[in-house]
Design a protein around this motif. Structure first.
Motif, PDB file in Angstrom:
ATOM      1  N   HIS A 105      11.771   6.201 -27.083  1.00 60.01           N
ATOM      2  CA  HIS A 105      11.480   5.989 -25.665  1.00 60.01           C
ATOM      3  C   HIS A 105      10.036   6.352 -25.334  1.00 60.01           C
ATOM      4  O   HIS A 105       9.416   7.191 -25.994  1.00 60.01           O
ATOM      5  CB  HIS A 105      12.428   6.819 -24.801  1.00 60.01           C
ATOM      6  CG  HIS A 105      13.839   6.320 -24.805  1.00 60.01           C
ATOM      7  ND1 HIS A 105      14.759   6.696 -23.854  1.00 60.01           N
ATOM      8  CD2 HIS A 105      14.493   5.465 -25.623  1.00 60.01           C
ATOM      9  CE1 HIS A 105      15.918   6.115 -24.093  1.00 60.01           C
ATOM     10  NE2 HIS A 105      15.785   5.363 -25.174  1.00 60.01           N
ATOM     11  N   GLY A 114      17.087   2.932 -22.067  1.00 59.19           N
ATOM     12  CA  GLY A 114      17.407   2.287 -23.336  1.00 59.19           C
ATOM     13  C   GLY A 114      17.632   0.798 -23.205  1.00 59.19           C
ATOM     14  O   GLY A 114      18.092   0.147 -24.145  1.00 59.19           O
ATOM     15  N   HIS A 135      16.524   9.182 -28.800  1.00 59.14           N
ATOM     16  CA  HIS A 135      15.592   8.611 -27.825  1.00 59.14           C
ATOM     17  C   HIS A 135      14.195   9.236 -27.969  1.00 59.14           C
ATOM     18  O   HIS A 135      13.203   8.618 -27.589  1.00 59.14           O
ATOM     19  CB  HIS A 135      16.114   8.829 -26.404  1.00 59.14           C
ATOM     20  CG  HIS A 135      15.788  10.165 -25.807  1.00 59.14           C
ATOM     21  ND1 HIS A 135      16.546  11.302 -26.044  1.00 59.14           N
ATOM     22  CD2 HIS A 135      14.760  10.560 -25.014  1.00 59.14           C
ATOM     23  CE1 HIS A 135      15.989  12.324 -25.399  1.00 59.14           C
ATOM     24  NE2 HIS A 135      14.918  11.913 -24.763  1.00 59.14           N
ATOM     25  N   TYR A 193      20.332   5.519 -26.273  1.00 57.96           N
ATOM     26  CA  TYR A 193      19.240   5.251 -27.222  1.00 57.96           C
ATOM     27  C   TYR A 193      18.710   3.825 -27.044  1.00 57.96           C
ATOM     28  O   TYR A 193      17.552   3.606 -26.728  1.00 57.96           O
ATOM     29  CB  TYR A 193      19.730   5.478 -28.650  1.00 57.96           C
ATOM     30  CG  TYR A 193      18.730   5.081 -29.712  1.00 57.96           C
ATOM     31  CD1 TYR A 193      17.503   5.736 -29.823  1.00 57.96           C
ATOM     32  CD2 TYR A 193      19.014   4.057 -30.616  1.00 57.96           C
ATOM     33  CE1 TYR A 193      16.585   5.376 -30.789  1.00 57.96           C
ATOM     34  CE2 TYR A 193      18.103   3.691 -31.589  1.00 57.96           C
ATOM     35  CZ  TYR A 193      16.892   4.347 -31.675  1.00 57.96           C
ATOM     36  OH  TYR A 193      15.989   3.995 -32.639  1.00 57.96           O
TER      37      TYR A 193
END
Length: 396
Positions: A134, A244, A130, A151
């Motif tokens: 992200h 996610g 991530h 993720y």
């Protein structure tokens, strides 16, 4: 031998009543040596329960490919196209996939460096994190304490040109053991989920639809989803939400005129709900990261208009509006009590109905933790079917 099934072990974090029809462990048969009658039974079990687990199986890449192909015998190429993804350096998938040379439909995924593996002298594998995708990230200090994130919730599919695979098979060759991790949703809800290291998390698309309130069920049954051309290249400059489950709308997506060459006829427009070919149930199946537009049909004649959303239909093109609506519809189904986080053991084989469940890579490994999995899915011979006229009348 007869096919035997048992429920999957439901973790204490889950609501067992909500997962009672999701997933089964299969015993008594080898997935690489199924008779036609046994395969028919496995086929129907997979569509009925969404995911099947075989424990302690020795399975060659050839056997894995043959098993995957049996669900769609005329399919041939890997779900993202043979070697095409690897050649497209801009794709967000590029670092994650290595092809088994003699069976190019089977991918090697994982973490760390693997040597002398199925014809690959050396393969450097990278577990998706991530931290690179992200908008925000967990601090390195909290990561050291075992905090992590989902993720990317997704369907295995190119979402451009090729039809979404019907089935994905995942085989655990090398599975590192380690401390359990805690997924933070970080979306203001306070939701957290304890998971095994390197779990694959699953949610049932049936449940995603079934728990919607009536006005959103009505929208779902009337909607088609348009994906961006080359969606994994398009989304690569953008950032995902902390759950996610989709992309933050910042205008960072790659402009269409900067994408690799694309054709209007190859853009995928798919139903929001996909109909199960065995049970007839509806599964909410949308890859939220790749969506660009929504087409919502008007209510059918005679449907109740009071309280209805988009009673006259709509074509939503504003990305933030599209994503906000999708998130409102999908987020309830990834609540901790509805997630099945698989606790991988070496030689586990998991088959999942790629047109019936969403899944996510989870967690983070240290560079010296070697993990090697074989993944296979095949671009399907047709697109998924959406709701029938009767379904629309029932739910709209």
């Amino acid at each position: 031998m007869a096919v035997e099934i048992a429920p999957l072990p439901v973790p204490p974090t889950a609501d067992a009543s909500m997962l009672k029809d999701f997933g089964r462990e299969v015993k008594g048969v080898h997935p690489g040596h199924l008779s036609p009658e046994q395969f028919k039974e496995i086929h129907d079990l997979l569509y009925t329960y969404g995911a099947l687990l075989f424990r302690n199986v020795d399975l060659s890449p050839e056997q894995q490919y043959a098993l995957t192909k049996a669900f769609d015998p005329t399919s041939e190429s890997y779900g993202h196209g043979n070697k095409k993804t690897e050649g497209e350096k801009k794709s967000i998938l590029h670092p994650d996939l290595k092809t088994i040379p003699r069976v190019p439909q089977v991918q090697l995924i994982g973490n760390g460096t693997v040597y002398d593996h199925e014809g690959l002298a050396e393969a450097k594998l990278k577990h998706p994190s991530h931290t690179t995708f992200h908008k925000t990230r967990i601090s390195p200090e909290d990561e050291e304490k075992g905090y992590t994130r989902f993720y990317r919730w997704h369907i295995d599919a190119a979402l451009y040109d090729l039809s979404p695979p019907k089935v994905t098979t995942l085989y655990g060759v090398t599975v590192p053991q380690g401390q359990r991790q805690r997924v933070r949703y970080d979306d203001g809800t306070g939701d957290e989920l304890e998971v095994p290291l390197g779990t694959t998390a699953f949610v049932d698309g049936r449940t995603m639809f079934n728990i919607l309130p009536p006005e959103l069920k009505s929208v779902a049954v009337r909607t088609k989803v348009r994906y961006a051309p080359h969606p994994y290249v398009w989304m690569a400059p953008a950032h995902a939400l902390s759950t996610g489950l989709g992309i933050v709308s910042e205008g960072l997506e790659m402009p269409y005129d900067e994408l690799p060459p694309w054709e209007e006829s190859k853009i995928k427009v798919l139903p929001m709900l996909w109909k199960n070919p065995v049970t007839g149930e509806l599964h909410f199946q949308v890859h939220p990261c790749g969506v660009s537009e929504l087409f919502i049909d008007a209510l059918p004649e005679g449907a109740k208009r009071e309280g209805a959303l988009f009673p006259d239909g709509a074509h939503l093109t504003d990305l933030k509006e599209v994503r906000d609506l999708l998130y409102k519809m999908q987020r309830p189904a990834i609540a901790p009590h509805l997630v099945y986080p698989h606790d991988w053991q070496e030689k586990d084989l998991v088959l999942f109905h790629n047109r019936g469940v969403l899944h996510s890579v989870v967690g983070a490994f240290k560079p010296d933790q070697v993990r090697a999995f074989h993944q296979c899915n095949l671009a399907a011979s047709d697109d998924p079917k959406g709701p029938s006229e009767e379904d629309v009348k029932k739910w709209a």
